[in-house]
Design a protein around this motif. Sequence first.
Motif, PDB file in Angstrom:
ATOM      1  N   ILE A 182      13.985  24.538   8.990  1.00 61.66           N
ATOM      2  CA  ILE A 182      12.549  24.260   8.825  1.00 61.66           C
ATOM      3  C   ILE A 182      12.328  23.410   7.582  1.00 61.66           C
ATOM      4  O   ILE A 182      11.661  22.363   7.624  1.00 61.66           O
ATOM      5  N   GLN A 183      12.910  23.852   6.469  1.00 56.59           N
ATOM      6  CA  GLN A 183      12.682  23.156   5.201  1.00 56.59           C
ATOM      7  C   GLN A 183      13.296  21.760   5.199  1.00 56.59           C
ATOM      8  O   GLN A 183      12.658  20.789   4.764  1.00 56.59           O
ATOM      9  N   ARG A 184      14.522  21.662   5.672  1.00 50.29           N
ATOM     10  CA  ARG A 184      15.188  20.356   5.636  1.00 50.29           C
ATOM     11  C   ARG A 184      14.524  19.355   6.565  1.00 50.29           C
ATOM     12  O   ARG A 184      14.392  18.174   6.229  1.00 50.29           O
ATOM     13  N   LEU A 185      14.111  19.798   7.734  1.00 43.70           N
ATOM     14  CA  LEU A 185      13.483  18.870   8.671  1.00 43.70           C
ATOM     15  C   LEU A 185      12.173  18.344   8.107  1.00 43.70           C
ATOM     16  O   LEU A 185      11.895  17.139   8.185  1.00 43.70           O
ATOM     17  N   CYS A 186      11.365  19.218   7.518  1.00 47.31           N
ATOM     18  CA  CYS A 186      10.107  18.779   6.904  1.00 47.31           C
ATOM     19  C   CYS A 186      10.369  17.807   5.761  1.00 47.31           C
ATOM     20  O   CYS A 186       9.673  16.796   5.612  1.00 47.31           O
ATOM     21  N   GLN A 187      11.381  18.094   4.967  1.00 53.14           N
ATOM     22  CA  GLN A 187      11.708  17.246   3.820  1.00 53.14           C
ATOM     23  C   GLN A 187      12.205  15.879   4.260  1.00 53.14           C
ATOM     24  O   GLN A 187      11.873  14.857   3.650  1.00 53.14           O
ATOM     25  N   GLU A 188      12.978  15.846   5.333  1.00 54.45           N
ATOM     26  CA  GLU A 188      13.652  14.607   5.704  1.00 54.45           C
ATOM     27  C   GLU A 188      12.822  13.676   6.577  1.00 54.45           C
ATOM     28  O   GLU A 188      12.983  12.459   6.496  1.00 54.45           O
ATOM     29  N   ILE A 189      11.932  14.208   7.413  1.00 54.92           N
ATOM     30  CA  ILE A 189      11.175  13.308   8.288  1.00 54.92           C
ATOM     31  C   ILE A 189       9.670  13.449   8.133  1.00 54.92           C
ATOM     32  O   ILE A 189       8.913  12.784   8.839  1.00 54.92           O
ATOM     33  N   GLY A 190       9.218  14.296   7.213  1.00 56.79           N
ATOM     34  CA  GLY A 190       7.783  14.464   7.011  1.00 56.79           C
ATOM     35  C   GLY A 190       7.209  15.607   7.828  1.00 56.79           C
ATOM     36  O   GLY A 190       7.722  15.950   8.899  1.00 56.79           O
TER      37      GLY A 190
ATOM     38  N   LYS B  21       4.362  16.200   9.660  1.00 50.64           N
ATOM     39  CA  LYS B  21       3.780  16.072  10.998  1.00 50.64           C
ATOM     40  C   LYS B  21       4.856  15.858  12.061  1.00 50.64           C
ATOM     41  O   LYS B  21       4.821  16.481  13.127  1.00 50.64           O
ATOM     42  N   ARG B  22       5.808  14.977  11.800  1.00 51.58           N
ATOM     43  CA  ARG B  22       6.866  14.754  12.779  1.00 51.58           C
ATOM     44  C   ARG B  22       7.753  15.994  12.902  1.00 51.58           C
ATOM     45  O   ARG B  22       8.193  16.348  14.008  1.00 51.58           O
ATOM     46  N   ALA B  23       8.005  16.647  11.771  1.00 56.18           N
ATOM     47  CA  ALA B  23       8.812  17.866  11.825  1.00 56.18           C
ATOM     48  C   ALA B  23       8.114  18.951  12.639  1.00 56.18           C
ATOM     49  O   ALA B  23       8.750  19.643  13.445  1.00 56.18           O
ATOM     50  N   MET B  24       6.816  19.093  12.457  1.00 59.68           N
ATOM     51  CA  MET B  24       6.095  20.146  13.174  1.00 59.68           C
ATOM     52  C   MET B  24       6.084  19.902  14.671  1.00 59.68           C
ATOM     53  O   MET B  24       6.091  20.848  15.467  1.00 59.68           O
ATOM     54  N   SER B  25       6.124  18.638  15.080  1.00 58.10           N
ATOM     55  CA  SER B  25       6.163  18.352  16.517  1.00 58.10           C
ATOM     56  C   SER B  25       7.468  18.841  17.141  1.00 58.10           C
ATOM     57  O   SER B  25       7.527  19.110  18.347  1.00 58.10           O
ATOM     58  N   ILE B  26       8.494  18.981  16.337  1.00 61.54           N
ATOM     59  CA  ILE B  26       9.782  19.500  16.805  1.00 61.54           C
ATOM     60  C   ILE B  26       9.858  21.012  16.607  1.00 61.54           C
ATOM     61  O   ILE B  26      10.263  21.751  17.502  1.00 61.54           O
ATOM     62  N   LEU B  27       9.412  21.470  15.432  1.00 61.55           N
ATOM     63  CA  LEU B  27       9.536  22.884  15.086  1.00 61.55           C
ATOM     64  C   LEU B  27       8.659  23.778  15.954  1.00 61.55           C
ATOM     65  O   LEU B  27       9.070  24.874  16.352  1.00 61.55           O
ATOM     66  N   LEU B  28       7.444  23.339  16.243  1.00 62.10           N
ATOM     67  CA  LEU B  28       6.502  24.196  16.964  1.00 62.10           C
ATOM     68  C   LEU B  28       6.718  24.196  18.469  1.00 62.10           C
ATOM     69  O   LEU B  28       6.180  25.059  19.164  1.00 62.10           O
ATOM     70  N   THR B  29       7.497  23.245  18.953  1.00 66.15           N
ATOM     71  CA  THR B  29       7.728  23.151  20.394  1.00 66.15           C
ATOM     72  C   THR B  29       9.150  23.537  20.797  1.00 66.15           C
ATOM     73  O   THR B  29       9.394  23.869  21.958  1.00 66.15           O
ATOM     74  N   GLY B  30      10.086  23.451  19.852  1.00 62.61           N
ATOM     75  CA  GLY B  30      11.482  23.682  20.192  1.00 62.61           C
ATOM     76  C   GLY B  30      12.064  22.591  21.057  1.00 62.61           C
ATOM     77  O   GLY B  30      13.125  22.759  21.653  1.00 62.61           O
ATOM     78  N   ARG B  31      11.381  21.443  21.136  1.00 67.93           N
ATOM     79  CA  ARG B  31      11.830  20.391  22.044  1.00 67.93           C
ATOM     80  C   ARG B  31      13.138  19.765  21.571  1.00 67.93           C
ATOM     81  O   ARG B  31      13.463  19.783  20.387  1.00 67.93           O
ATOM     82  N   ARG B  32      13.854  19.202  22.526  1.00 69.48           N
ATOM     83  CA  ARG B  32      15.170  18.626  22.243  1.00 69.48           C
ATOM     84  C   ARG B  32      15.049  17.121  22.002  1.00 69.48           C
ATOM     85  O   ARG B  32      14.313  16.425  22.707  1.00 69.48           O
TER      86      ARG B  32
ATOM     87  N   GLU C   2      15.985   7.272  15.525  1.00 72.34           N
ATOM     88  CA  GLU C   2      14.692   6.640  15.268  1.00 72.34           C
ATOM     89  C   GLU C   2      13.896   7.390  14.200  1.00 72.34           C
ATOM     90  O   GLU C   2      13.129   6.791  13.437  1.00 72.34           O
ATOM     91  N   LEU C   3      14.103   8.700  14.118  1.00 70.17           N
ATOM     92  CA  LEU C   3      13.428   9.510  13.100  1.00 70.17           C
ATOM     93  C   LEU C   3      14.129   9.447  11.752  1.00 70.17           C
ATOM     94  O   LEU C   3      13.619   9.983  10.765  1.00 70.17           O
ATOM     95  N   GLY C   4      15.287   8.806  11.694  1.00 70.72           N
ATOM     96  CA  GLY C   4      16.030   8.695  10.444  1.00 70.72           C
ATOM     97  C   GLY C   4      16.986   9.833  10.180  1.00 70.72           C
ATOM     98  O   GLY C   4      17.568   9.918   9.094  1.00 70.72           O
ATOM     99  N   LEU C   5      17.190  10.705  11.174  1.00 71.06           N
ATOM    100  CA  LEU C   5      18.100  11.830  10.986  1.00 71.06           C
ATOM    101  C   LEU C   5      19.553  11.446  11.212  1.00 71.06           C
ATOM    102  O   LEU C   5      20.460  12.047  10.638  1.00 71.06           O
ATOM    103  N   VAL C   6      19.787  10.467  12.068  1.00 73.38           N
ATOM    104  CA  VAL C   6      21.137  10.041  12.431  1.00 73.38           C
ATOM    105  C   VAL C   6      21.369   8.630  11.925  1.00 73.38           C
ATOM    106  O   VAL C   6      20.546   7.732  12.153  1.00 73.38           O
TER     107      VAL C   6
END
Length: 223
Positions: free
Chosen positions: A108-116, A118-129, A137-141
Motif C-alpha cells: 500500500i505504502q510503496r505503491l502510493c509513494q511510487e505512482i501517486g 489517485k493511480r495507486a487507489m485505482s489499483i488498491l481499492l479494486t484489486g485489479r490486475r 506505463e505507470l513507471g513501475l517497470v
Amino acid sequence: MAAALDAFAADDNQWVAIVTGDGDKAFCAGQDLKSELPTSAASLPPSGCGGMTSRFDLDKPVIAAVNGIALGGGFELALACDLIVASSQASFALPEPRVGLAALAGGIQRLCQEIGMKRAMSILLTGRRLSAHQAAELGLVAEVVEANVLDCAKRWAAEIISCAPLSVRATKRVARDAAARPLSETVATIWDRPEIAGLLASADAAEGRSAFAQKRPPRWQAR
C-alpha cells in the motif's frame, strides 16, 4: 530468501542481486490462502516477505526479474526491489481486498509513494490486475521484454556494475531517505551524510577521475 540476502549484503564481492521466479509461470503468487494467515508483524520474518519487504538497511541494488504473475506478497516483494524488469507475460496485482484482506507488507505504502495516490487507489481499492505494459506505463517497470527476462535483468545489472559501487550504494541510500523527507531538508544536508563523505574520500572517487582523464575503463575497488 532472507539468508541469501543477508549473505549478499555481507559479501563485498557481490554488488547487485537479482530476484526471479522459477520457470515462466510465476514470479511469486503470494500467500497461500488455504494455509494459516499471519496475524501480526511478529508472524513474519524480521526482513519481511521474501526477506525484502521490511529490509531497509540494504544499500546494494536489487533487481526484480518478473517472469510471470506477481500477486499480493509477490507484487510487494517486487515493489521492495530497486528496479523491476518484466516479461511481456508478467502481471501484477494486490488482490487482497477481493478476499477480505489487505496488502500489509508495504505494498500500500510503496505503491502510493511510487505512482501517486489517485493511480495507486485505482489499483488498491479494486484489486485489479496490471499487465506488464500497463505497469511500465505507470513507471513501475523499467523494461518489458519478449525474450528471457533474466537476461534482461543481467544486462541492467552489468550496467549498474559498470558504475562505482560506493557511488551506487550512496545514491540508493540518499534516494530512499529523500522519498520520505522534504526536498529542502535532503538537499541541504546531503553533503553532511557519512556515506557521501566516505564516497568523496574513497579510492574509487580518485580512480573514476583518473580513468576519465586517461580515457580507460575504471577499475573499481568498492572501498
